[in-house]
Design an enzyme around this catalytic site. Structure first.
Site, PDB file in Angstrom:
ATOM      1  N   LYS A 128      34.253  37.510  42.175  1.00  0.00           N
ATOM      2  CA  LYS A 128      34.202  36.088  42.496  1.00  0.00           C
ATOM      3  C   LYS A 128      35.590  35.523  42.693  1.00  0.00           C
ATOM      4  O   LYS A 128      35.816  34.675  43.525  1.00  0.00           O
ATOM      5  CB  LYS A 128      33.590  35.367  41.291  1.00  0.00           C
ATOM      6  CG  LYS A 128      32.261  34.743  41.532  1.00  0.00           C
ATOM      7  CD  LYS A 128      31.963  33.806  40.380  1.00  0.00           C
ATOM      8  CE  LYS A 128      30.501  33.868  40.028  1.00  0.00           C
ATOM      9  NZ  LYS A 128      30.080  33.123  38.912  1.00  0.00           N
ATOM     10  N   ARG A 129      36.514  35.955  41.837  1.00  0.00           N
ATOM     11  CA  ARG A 129      37.845  35.369  41.877  1.00  0.00           C
ATOM     12  C   ARG A 129      38.667  35.880  43.051  1.00  0.00           C
ATOM     13  O   ARG A 129      39.423  35.160  43.657  1.00  0.00           O
ATOM     14  CB  ARG A 129      38.587  35.625  40.562  1.00  0.00           C
ATOM     15  CG  ARG A 129      38.647  34.370  39.710  1.00  0.00           C
ATOM     16  CD  ARG A 129      39.046  34.694  38.304  1.00  0.00           C
ATOM     17  NE  ARG A 129      38.042  35.556  37.682  1.00  0.00           N
ATOM     18  CZ  ARG A 129      38.334  36.641  36.987  1.00  0.00           C
ATOM     19  NH1 ARG A 129      39.563  37.020  36.825  1.00  0.00           N
ATOM     20  NH2 ARG A 129      37.369  37.359  36.444  1.00  0.00           N
TER      21      ARG A 129
END
Ligand code: GLU
Length: 492
Positions: A258-259
């Site tokens: 996600k990051r």
């Protein structure tokens, strides 16, 4: 897979799997609403959906929203909207785990009555202090035989000391987990809230799920689920088949995160990918068509999708390939569909021109040319903004190339001259510009370059002569004049 009977999961012994569930398949997609729909989850949803469509089975949607601290209602809406955008409507559901707490409570009571659970009041710190340096990580069974009262305590599952649980996976084959390496896991928190593994299995049983198709990250929790399943339904029960899908990795072979990576379906939608293109691309992340086709209609995918053809090696989420595929889909669209698909990208808050200057007819005329050139729909406005702006948005690096071109001024002068009288059609403009280039002893594309920058503000864009035709003589002459004046100096 063990056993010709097609057993698909079970506790020891490994060579005597429980019978597989029979009848038409029932599969489920069971997202936890803790964020946008991740592309990996969308791929899992798609494989479930394709499998259901291929086999005539049922695709169930279940929202696993028991973790009240991490769930948000807007994520539920986001997930539903992304799924529907991708064309994967459920046949049943969405069921909500938050509405099924009574079912979990009953299951816990049954497990407690049968002696499968024990109460535990160890704190995380106590467990860590005791187990630091242990060969097998996890809970050490401290409360197992203390006979603690149930009320107000976490409840743990008593994992058998010996034996193994074998997950018969349709993609990976048999995966064996020794019980001694599985800790006595928590099924209910001290607050009474059920944990994922419990709610997940209770629902798979209640919803008659025959095939559990999900990401590989859930494989480690599968033996716990199977132990619970047998404890709830008895050792002879028919178990679901499992198919754990390969991880998605980025170009550095790291798990998509996600990051670090763009993982939300929503963000691809926002950037102007087409749903059928993204769906087609997702289908190929771990599966390939036996006929070797890369671009497949949804019917073709449904027709040839087989779980047994899914690969277990990590699948590379290749943005370049996705972009290529989207471009193919865009080019293959009927122009009218392309115009419709572009419309949201032409909304007032997304374009640089004043909305009242937009002209539908101009856009439609340019649409087939734009369609050939964009990879994603969000690129559409930049291809046509010169038509609807009072003055072109000048890209300064494009302008610098004109300023550095010693013959540019002469080209602009000649164009001003020629274009003020020539017939106004793309073809005539092409001929006139060719003649002009010949007289200036320039190649046609070298003559086009300063004209294009002067008129559209950019070095690249849709074909020049059609662009000129659509923009119209007056505006073209005005822009050529402005560019010439900006260049300054005298004709070289
Ligand atoms: N709710 C779980 C998750 O989103 C998936 C459960 C499952 O597919 O079994 O990770």
């Amino acid at each position: 897979m063990a056993g010709a009977a097609g057993g698909t999961g079970g506790t020891a012994p490994a060579d005597a799997p429980a019978p597989a569930r029979v009848g038409l398949p029932r599969v489920r997609f069971a997202p936890s609403p803790t964020g946008f729909l991740h592309v990996g989850s969308a791929r899992a949803a798609l494989y479930n959906w394709l499998f259901a469509r291929h086999t005539g089975g049922t695709f169930v949607l279940r929202i696993e929203d028991t973790d009240t601290e991490r769930n948000r209602e807007e994520w539920v809406d986001g997930i539903l909207s992304s799924l529907s955008w991708l064309g994967m409507e459920p046949d049943e559901g969405p069921y909500r785990q938050s509405e099924r707490t009574e079912a979990y409570r009953q299951a816990v009571d049954a497990l407690w009555e049968a002696g499968h659970l024990y109460a535990c009041d160890c704190s995380r710190e106590e467990i860590d202090a005791r187990t630091k340096g242990n060969a097998t990580p996890g809970y050490d069974g401290f409360c197992r035989d203390l006979g603690l009262e149930r009320r107000g305590r976490a409840l743990r599952f008593r994992v058998p000391d010996e034996g193994v649980t074998v997950v018969h996976d349709l993609i990976r084959g048999d995966v064996t987990f020794a019980h001694e390496a599985i800790e006595d896991f928590v099924v209910v928190k001290s607050s009474g809230a059920p944990l994922f593994v419990l709610a997940n299995v209770v629902d798979d049983i209640a919803m008659d799920i025959t095939h559990v198709i999900r990401g590989e990250d859930l494989l480690p929790s599968t033996p716990k689920g199977l132990l619970l399943w047998s404890a709830l339904e008895g050792p002879e029960t028919a178990l679901p088949a499992f198919a754990h899908l390969p991880l998605l990795v980025n170009e550095r072979r790291q798990k998509l995160s996600k990051r670090r990576d763009d993982v939300a379906v929503e963000s691809y939608r926002e950037r102007g990918y087409l749903a059928p293109a993204l769906r087609n691309y997702l289908a190929l992340l771990g599966w390939s068509d036996p006929h070797g086709r890369e671009i497949l209609t949804v019917e073709e995918m449904v027709g040839s999708f087989e779980l047994s053809e899914v690969n277990h090696a990590p699948a590379f989420f290749d943005l370049k390939k996705l972009e290529w595929m989207n471009k193919e889909y865009l080019r293959a669209m009927p122009v009218d569909d392309f115009v419709e698909a572009s419309r949201p990208w032409l909304a007032p808050d997304r374009v640089p021109w004043p909305p009242e200057r937009f002209e539908e007819g101009m856009f439609r005329t340019m649409a087939p040319l734009v369609q050939e050139r964009v990879a994603v729909l969000s690129e559409v406005p930049a291809m046509v903004d010169f038509l609807f702006l009072e003055e072109p948005l000048m890209d300064e690096s494009s302008w610098a190339s004109v300023a550095a071109d010693e013959g540019a001024r002469a080209v602009l002068e000649a164009a001003l001259d020629t274009y003020s009288t020539c017939e106004w059609s793309a073809e005539a403009l092409h001929r006139a510009t060719q003649a002009m280039a010949d007289s200036l002893d320039r190649k046609l594309n070298k003559a086009q370059a300063p004209i294009r920058v002067a008129v559209t503000g950019r070095r690249v864009g849709p074909p020049l002569f059609q662009s000129l035709e659509v923009l119209g003589r007056e505006a073209v002459l005005e822009r050529l004049r402005a560019a010439r004046d900006r260049l300054g100096g005298t004709t070289g």
